[in-house]
Enzyme design. Structure first.
Site, PDB file in Angstrom:
ATOM      1  N   SER A  21       0.851  -1.185   0.000  1.00 49.06           N
ATOM      2  CA  SER A  21       0.000   0.000   0.000  1.00 49.06           C
ATOM      3  C   SER A  21       0.889   1.238   0.000  1.00 49.06           C
ATOM      4  CB  SER A  21      -0.942  -0.017   1.206  1.00 49.06           C
ATOM      5  OG  SER A  21      -1.936   0.974   1.072  1.00 49.06           O
ATOM      6  N   ASN A  22       0.378   2.371   0.447  1.00 45.03           N
ATOM      7  CA  ASN A  22       1.173   3.595   0.540  1.00 45.03           C
ATOM      8  C   ASN A  22       0.661   4.415   1.712  1.00 45.03           C
ATOM      9  OD1 ASN A  22      -0.880   5.617  -0.444  1.00 45.03           O
ATOM     10  ND2 ASN A  22      -0.851   4.184  -2.152  1.00 45.03           N
ATOM     11  N   ALA A  23       1.324   5.536   1.979  1.00 45.81           N
ATOM     12  CA  ALA A  23       1.061   6.293   3.213  1.00 45.81           C
ATOM     13  C   ALA A  23      -0.060   7.326   3.069  1.00 45.81           C
ATOM     14  CB  ALA A  23       2.336   6.990   3.673  1.00 45.81           C
ATOM     15  N   ALA A  88      -4.780   7.626  -3.917  1.00 47.97           N
ATOM     16  CA  ALA A  88      -3.398   7.190  -4.149  1.00 47.97           C
ATOM     17  C   ALA A  88      -3.463   5.682  -4.391  1.00 47.97           C
ATOM     18  CB  ALA A  88      -2.525   7.523  -2.947  1.00 47.97           C
TER      19      ALA A  88
END
Ligand code: CTP
Length: 211
Positions: A21-23, A88
């Site tokens: 995933s991402n932040a 995102a």
């Protein structure tokens, strides 16, 4: 107007407990949703997993993976005037999802990744009289890359921001048009940028006539 907004990250599972995933905090997308409601618009919010409570009044569709985000967005889009794609999205997914939990091997392992579908590009292809607003998160060659995305995904405009935006309360963005022109430059709280963006869209992008 009725506005589709994508927000937050997506997750792609390696096994039943681990994911890529991402932040992304979802704050920009949620701020846009709140600003759109405040301006009197209806909002369909397709959101990945975040720690935020959706603004009251949104039609919320919770999703986890990129494929789920694509399906939810594609199904909501025909009844909306346009889309603001603030999510995102996770760009890669493991070719194979292991069931259960992978155990350690004692050595390095490789995970083969393939590209996920591009949600915004699909909406851009399917657009009829809809307007389409993309985001572009760029670390280098920012303007050039953002404009390339605008064209590839068939957007009307793109909101260019930088990786510092991820997880922050503030942002610094440029709104770019298809001819490469800077239509606006906003910086400050994400909530204030969201208000400006929604105002700009209301004044410059037309009702779709699709409903
Ligand atoms: N986007 C999307 N689906 C994807 C990837 C991106 O809908 N699978 C959308 C994002 O929500 C954003 C825009 O496309 O509105 C650009 O996203 P960004 O992460 O900046 O670029 P990518 O197209 O993913 O390209 P790269 O990661 O190579 O910069």
């Amino acid at each position: 107007m009725r506005i589709l907004i994508t927000a937050g990250p997506t997750r792609e599972y390696i096994d039943d407990v681990r994911y890529l995933s991402n932040a992304s905090s979802g704050r920009m997308g949620y701020a846009v949703a709140q600003a759109a409601l405040d301006a009197g618009h209806q909002v369909v919010l397709v959101t990945g997993p975040v720690d935020l409570i959706p603004p009251t009044g949104c039609d919320v569709r919770h999703v986890v993976t990129t494929a789920q985000m694509r399906d939810a967005a594609v199904s909501a889009f025909p009844n909306c005037d346009g889309v603001i794609a603030a999510a995102a999205v996770c760009d890669y997914t493991p070719l194979k999802r292991h069931s259960g939990k992978m155990t350690k091997t004692g050595g390095p392992i490789s995970i083969e990744l393939i590209e996920t579908d591009d949600v915004l590009a699909q909406l851009g292809r399917d657009r009829e009289h809809h307007w389409v607003v993309g985001f572009a998160l760029e670390a280098e060659n920012a303007r050039e890359n953002a404009l390339q995305k605008l064209r590839a995904k068939n957007c009307d405009v793109v909101v260019l921001n930088s990786p510092q935006a991820i997880g922050a309360d503030t942002n610094d963005v440029q709104l770019l048009g298809a001819a490469g022109e800077t239509l606006a430059h906003w910086h400050g709280l994400k909530a204030d940028i969201a208000t400006e963006l929604v105002r700009w869209i209301g004044q410059n992008l037309p009702l779709s006539g699709n409903r």
